[in-house]
Each structure stands twice: as C-alpha cells, then as structure tokens.
Design an enzyme around this catalytic site. Structure first.
Site, short mmCIF file in Angstrom:
data_model
loop_
_atom_site.label_atom_id
_atom_site.label_comp_id
_atom_site.label_asym_id
_atom_site.label_seq_id
_atom_site.Cartn_x
_atom_site.Cartn_y
_atom_site.Cartn_z
N HIS A 90 0.81 -1.22 0.00
CA HIS A 90 0.00 0.00 0.00
C HIS A 90 0.85 1.27 0.00
O HIS A 90 1.89 1.35 0.63
CB HIS A 90 -0.93 0.01 1.22
CG HIS A 90 -0.19 -0.12 2.52
ND1 HIS A 90 0.27 0.96 3.22
CD2 HIS A 90 0.14 -1.20 3.25
CE1 HIS A 90 0.87 0.56 4.33
NE2 HIS A 90 0.80 -0.76 4.37
N ASP A 91 0.39 2.26 -0.76
CA ASP A 91 0.93 3.62 -0.77
C ASP A 91 2.31 3.74 -1.39
O ASP A 91 2.95 4.79 -1.28
CB ASP A 91 0.94 4.22 0.64
CG ASP A 91 -0.44 4.30 1.25
OD1 ASP A 91 -1.27 5.07 0.74
OD2 ASP A 91 -0.71 3.58 2.23
N GLY A 99 5.08 -1.09 2.66
CA GLY A 99 4.25 0.09 2.43
C GLY A 99 5.03 1.38 2.37
O GLY A 99 6.09 1.53 2.97
#
Length: 258
Positions: A118-119, A136
């Site tokens: 994520h991200d 992440g």
C-alpha cells in the site's frame, strides 16, 4: 477481444481495443484504458486504474485491500501508467489514508512475483525483477532498477537511475545515480553504464562520480563529505539534486564502505 468466459462488472469502464482473456475478474470501479491486454486468471479489484497499452499476465492481483491493520475500508486506488507490463503473479495493493493511492508510473516492468504494498509510489521506467518485495509507503524515482529478491523496508526512498543488487535488504534511502549492494547495503559506485544508456553526457557522469567520490570514498562521514563537495566543486543542478536528496532523507541514506 473480450472473452465471454471473463467476469466483467457492468460498473467497470473498458476502453477501446482491450483484450480480456478467459477466467479473469474485472470488478466494479475498475478503469482499463485503450489497448490494454489482460491475460487469463487476472483479478482487478475495485479502485484499479490501468493506463493505455498496459499488459497484465496470468495470476496478477491488483487493487486488493492493503495488509495494513489501520486500514478501515477507506476509498483508495491503484494507478498504473501507460505501457506498463505486469508479469505473472504480481500483487499490488490499494493505498490507505496516508497517500490515498498506490501509484506505478509509465513504461515500468514488474517481473514475476513482485509485491508492491500500500501507498508505494513508483516513477516512470522503473524495473523490478522477480521476487522483489516493497513494504508500504516506499518511493522509487524514475529509471531505478532493482534486481531479484531484494526487499525494501517501509518508507524508504530510492533515487532516480539507481541500480540495486539482487537479494539486497533496503533499510535506508538510496541516493540517485548510484549502484548499491552488499549486507548491510552500501555504496558500490556510480551507475555509469545505465546513465550512458539514458543519454547523460560523459561530463555529467564525471561530475556525478566526483560528487560521490568526495562523499563516499574520500570521507568517512557523509556530513563532512557534503561540506567538502560544497567547498571544492562549483555549484550545479546535479550537486543540488544529490545533496538535496541526502539532506532531505528522513531515514538516513546508505553508507559507503567502511
């Protein structure tokens, strides 16, 4: 050609000249732009956006919810730029409230079994070889190459035109234009071959080599090395870029050979 054996939500948006092969699942709120090829057994989850002429190979899973215990089902996306190739069994997770999106730039190549959490934010023309794992919030700038089985810790920043050796553990930020390897990861020279391939002049490459020689070879302290660069070299955009990256690092940058 779109196979009748593919499952495609009527709330997905499919562009012109898109190929979707059998047994792929395209869920609602997915956007696939013109000219993409989706091979069989691909899963594109809600919030996935594919640019033009992307190719996604079997077993890839894109846009699934992140493995972040703070995630509370907030609306986030995965954005993938034009002409990016995603090979077999790659996994790319949606963003969280931190950055709202996981982003892959244009003309990237993600080889088999790459994981992008994520991200993460990848620039253009990035290559991740097989089994690379990004935790992440990792940022990778344009034209960086990471060899197979390397793993990056959360929030690290990898500069433009870097080349990182296989099976490396990336715990610190990696400044632009260099090669890095070993354990713990250290500076291994300037990525001169890659820079020439991308059109940098011999004068530019020599300047980069001079900067890093002062920082990493002639000084055993990065702060002293930066001070020496400022004292002995004329100001230039390359010096500003490299020193700005190092001084702006939150996690600290990799070290030279001790």
């Amino acid at each position: 050609m779109i196979s009748p054996l593919a499952h495609i939500s009527d709330k997905a948006t499919i562009g012109a000249d898109v190929t979707i092969q059998p047994f792929s699942n395209i869920y609602e709120d997915v956007i696939i732009d013109d000219g993409c090829v989706i091979h069989s057994n691909v899963n594109l989850y809600p919030g996935t956006r594919l640019g033009k002429n992307c190719e996604v190979f079997p077993g890839a899973v894109i846009g699934v919810v992140p493995q972040d215990l703070k995630f509370d089902n907030e609306y986030t996306t995965v954005e993938i730029g034009d002409n990016t190739v995603i090979r077999e069994c790659v996994t790319i997770h949606r963003g969280t409230n931190d950055r709202k999106t996981t982003k892959i730039g244009k003309n990237c190549l993600l080889m088999t079994y790459v994981h992008i959490a994520h991200d993460c934010q990848l620039g253009d023309n990035v290559i991740l070889a097989s089994y690379v794992g990004l935790s992440g919030h990792v940022t990778i700038d344009d034209y960086a190459i990471i060899e197979g089985k390397a793993a990056a810790q959360q929030f690290v920043h990898i500069g433009a035109h870097c080349f990182i050796g296989g099976a490396s553990l990336i715990r610190k930020d990696v400044p632009p234009y260099i090669k890095a390897a070993r354990e713990p990861m250290t500076y291994a020279g300037v990525n001169s071959v890659g820079l020439r391939r991308r059109g940098l002049t011999d004068d530019q490459i020599r300047e980069i080599e001079d900067i890093y020689r002062i920082i990493y070879v002639q000084n055993n302290n990065i702060s002293k090395g930066i001070a020496a660069v400022k004292e002995t070299m004329a100001p230039s955009p390359l010096i500003e870029e490299i020193i700005g990256f190092i001084q702006g690092s939150d996690k600290g940058v990799i070290r030279g050979l001790s």
